[in-house]
Design a protein around this motif. Sequence first.
Motif, PDB file in Angstrom:
ATOM      1  N   LEU A 198     -50.837  17.489 -19.192  1.00  0.00           N
ATOM      2  CA  LEU A 198     -51.086  17.313 -17.768  1.00  0.00           C
ATOM      3  C   LEU A 198     -49.912  17.940 -17.031  1.00  0.00           C
ATOM      4  CD1 LEU A 198     -53.063  15.853 -15.723  1.00  0.00           C
ATOM      5  CD2 LEU A 198     -51.407  13.979 -15.726  1.00  0.00           C
ATOM      6  N   LYS A 199     -50.213  18.849 -16.096  1.00  0.00           N
ATOM      7  CA  LYS A 199     -49.140  19.511 -15.363  1.00  0.00           C
ATOM      8  C   LYS A 199     -48.295  18.488 -14.617  1.00  0.00           C
ATOM      9  CE  LYS A 199     -51.416  23.982 -14.637  1.00  0.00           C
ATOM     10  NZ  LYS A 199     -51.893  24.945 -13.615  1.00  0.00           N
ATOM     11  N   GLN A 200     -47.000  18.785 -14.512  1.00  0.00           N
ATOM     12  CA  GLN A 200     -46.104  17.846 -13.842  1.00  0.00           C
ATOM     13  C   GLN A 200     -46.476  17.660 -12.370  1.00  0.00           C
ATOM     14  OE1 GLN A 200     -44.016  16.253 -15.810  1.00  0.00           O
ATOM     15  NE2 GLN A 200     -43.292  14.905 -14.178  1.00  0.00           N
ATOM     16  N   ASP A 201     -46.993  18.715 -11.742  1.00  0.00           N
ATOM     17  CA  ASP A 201     -47.367  18.632 -10.322  1.00  0.00           C
ATOM     18  C   ASP A 201     -48.882  18.506 -10.148  1.00  0.00           C
ATOM     19  OD1 ASP A 201     -48.022  21.134 -11.207  1.00  0.00           O
ATOM     20  OD2 ASP A 201     -47.330  22.190  -9.413  1.00  0.00           O
ATOM     21  N   TRP A 202     -49.541  17.821 -11.080  1.00  0.00           N
ATOM     22  CA  TRP A 202     -51.005  17.768 -11.117  1.00  0.00           C
ATOM     23  C   TRP A 202     -51.593  17.145  -9.854  1.00  0.00           C
ATOM     24  CZ3 TRP A 202     -54.067  13.283 -11.168  1.00  0.00           C
ATOM     25  CH2 TRP A 202     -53.346  12.076 -11.213  1.00  0.00           C
ATOM     26  N   ILE A 203     -50.884  16.261  -9.194  1.00  0.00           N
ATOM     27  CA  ILE A 203     -51.422  15.590  -8.008  1.00  0.00           C
ATOM     28  C   ILE A 203     -51.525  16.549  -6.828  1.00  0.00           C
ATOM     29  CG2 ILE A 203     -51.001  13.768  -6.289  1.00  0.00           C
ATOM     30  CD1 ILE A 203     -49.750  12.092  -8.482  1.00  0.00           C
ATOM     31  N   SER A 234     -43.870  11.895 -22.030  1.00  0.00           N
ATOM     32  CA  SER A 234     -44.621  12.616 -21.005  1.00  0.00           C
ATOM     33  C   SER A 234     -45.263  11.649 -20.016  1.00  0.00           C
ATOM     34  CB  SER A 234     -45.698  13.489 -21.660  1.00  0.00           C
ATOM     35  OG  SER A 234     -46.509  14.102 -20.687  1.00  0.00           O
ATOM     36  N   VAL A 235     -45.871  10.586 -20.521  1.00  0.00           N
ATOM     37  CA  VAL A 235     -46.481   9.578 -19.644  1.00  0.00           C
ATOM     38  C   VAL A 235     -45.408   8.925 -18.769  1.00  0.00           C
ATOM     39  CG1 VAL A 235     -47.648   7.340 -19.591  1.00  0.00           C
ATOM     40  CG2 VAL A 235     -48.440   9.110 -21.150  1.00  0.00           C
ATOM     41  N   GLU A 236     -44.247   8.662 -19.349  1.00  0.00           N
ATOM     42  CA  GLU A 236     -43.167   8.057 -18.575  1.00  0.00           C
ATOM     43  C   GLU A 236     -42.728   8.974 -17.433  1.00  0.00           C
ATOM     44  OE1 GLU A 236     -38.890   5.792 -19.333  1.00  0.00           O
ATOM     45  OE2 GLU A 236     -39.731   7.086 -20.898  1.00  0.00           O
ATOM     46  N   LYS A 237     -42.635  10.281 -17.695  1.00  0.00           N
ATOM     47  CA  LYS A 237     -42.256  11.234 -16.649  1.00  0.00           C
ATOM     48  C   LYS A 237     -43.305  11.297 -15.549  1.00  0.00           C
ATOM     49  CE  LYS A 237     -39.384  14.324 -19.467  1.00  0.00           C
ATOM     50  NZ  LYS A 237     -39.267  15.693 -20.063  1.00  0.00           N
ATOM     51  N   HIS A 238     -44.586  11.276 -15.940  1.00  0.00           N
ATOM     52  CA  HIS A 238     -45.658  11.303 -14.941  1.00  0.00           C
ATOM     53  C   HIS A 238     -45.637  10.036 -14.084  1.00  0.00           C
ATOM     54  CE1 HIS A 238     -47.641  15.014 -15.844  1.00  0.00           C
ATOM     55  NE2 HIS A 238     -47.821  14.707 -17.120  1.00  0.00           N
ATOM     56  N   GLU A 261     -48.424   0.223 -23.237  1.00  0.00           N
ATOM     57  CA  GLU A 261     -49.060   0.231 -24.550  1.00  0.00           C
ATOM     58  C   GLU A 261     -48.261   1.094 -25.531  1.00  0.00           C
ATOM     59  OE1 GLU A 261     -53.007   1.610 -23.897  1.00  0.00           O
ATOM     60  OE2 GLU A 261     -53.671  -0.206 -22.864  1.00  0.00           O
ATOM     61  N   GLY A 262     -47.849   2.271 -25.071  1.00  0.00           N
ATOM     62  CA  GLY A 262     -47.087   3.161 -25.943  1.00  0.00           C
ATOM     63  C   GLY A 262     -45.736   2.591 -26.321  1.00  0.00           C
ATOM     64  N   LEU A 308     -46.923   9.219 -31.311  1.00  0.00           N
ATOM     65  CA  LEU A 308     -46.334   8.761 -30.052  1.00  0.00           C
ATOM     66  C   LEU A 308     -45.628   9.857 -29.255  1.00  0.00           C
ATOM     67  CD1 LEU A 308     -44.829   5.337 -31.183  1.00  0.00           C
ATOM     68  CD2 LEU A 308     -47.101   5.829 -30.267  1.00  0.00           C
ATOM     69  N   PHE A 309     -45.207  10.902 -29.926  1.00  0.00           N
ATOM     70  CA  PHE A 309     -44.456  11.965 -29.251  1.00  0.00           C
ATOM     71  C   PHE A 309     -45.219  13.282 -29.364  1.00  0.00           C
ATOM     72  CE2 PHE A 309     -41.422   8.719 -30.074  1.00  0.00           C
ATOM     73  CZ  PHE A 309     -40.463   8.827 -29.085  1.00  0.00           C
ATOM     74  N   PRO A 310     -45.157  14.103 -28.316  1.00  0.00           N
ATOM     75  CA  PRO A 310     -44.373  13.948 -27.076  1.00  0.00           C
ATOM     76  C   PRO A 310     -45.102  13.188 -25.972  1.00  0.00           C
ATOM     77  CG  PRO A 310     -45.377  16.104 -27.094  1.00  0.00           C
ATOM     78  CD  PRO A 310     -45.802  15.443 -28.385  1.00  0.00           C
ATOM     79  N   ASP A 311     -46.225  12.535 -26.270  1.00  0.00           N
ATOM     80  CA  ASP A 311     -47.024  11.912 -25.214  1.00  0.00           C
ATOM     81  C   ASP A 311     -46.315  10.754 -24.528  1.00  0.00           C
ATOM     82  OD1 ASP A 311     -49.208  13.614 -25.499  1.00  0.00           O
ATOM     83  OD2 ASP A 311     -50.052  12.432 -27.122  1.00  0.00           O
ATOM     84  N   LEU A 312     -45.594   9.922 -25.284  1.00  0.00           N
ATOM     85  CA  LEU A 312     -44.959   8.755 -24.680  1.00  0.00           C
ATOM     86  C   LEU A 312     -43.938   9.136 -23.609  1.00  0.00           C
ATOM     87  CD1 LEU A 312     -44.636   5.728 -24.503  1.00  0.00           C
ATOM     88  CD2 LEU A 312     -43.126   5.796 -26.494  1.00  0.00           C
TER      89      LEU A 312
END
Length: 239
Positions: free
Chosen positions: A4-9, A45-49, A112-113, A39-43
Amino acid sequence: MASLKQDWITEGWIDFEYKKYTLMAYLQGVKQNFKQSRLFPDLPSVEKHYEAALNLKDSKEQIVASFPKKLKGIDLKKKQFIYEKFQESEHLSEIDSILEYSLPLFQQTLTEGQSQYADIEAKLNFMPVGIIPLHLKEGYVFIYRGHNSETLIYQYQIRLVEHNNQSSVDTTLVDTVRKSFTTTFENLKLNLIHKRRELPNPATYLVESPTDYPVQETLLPIAKKWIVNFDKQHTIRQR
């Protein structure tokens, strides 16, 4: 890997329904990876989003508060001016809706992660192999999964990331050794010293897992965190 792009919003078409399905597709991929203990790199990544969405919400509120307001009247009892409520543009209203929808979902997925990370970490054993040298910035880490007879041997190096003053660990797979009952991890370390002369007295760690968790997406990132923490604690004790 879900992405998911960092500036997706704010990037592209700002429409609540479109962004909603974009987010749902991303989080569905993340949760599928979590189910497989990846868990990585998604965890992170979700925290950054999640943090970016919080920052965007705060920034938007500050921007709206800074807009000039039209005087509507005076409240004599409260002795204060009454201003017309700021009318948000369509785009700002859509961003509001997107943030209100996405923030709880990011927080839920992050929780959850993190919970799964803690559960996995609690099942692992981390220990030095042999004598601990003074220099811990580089060495080896063994990853051994109980249901797998192979030991993965990685060479590691701790480096300082200048822009955030944080430590990072680079790893390179140097060997895969089939471990038997007669082969100890201390012997594996001695064999490494004989074969790889560039590290005559290497710091060496063992990460032992009772389950075949994914190496790149789970075990190795956890090992890197432990290596950095062990180095920090060792440095503090030396002072």
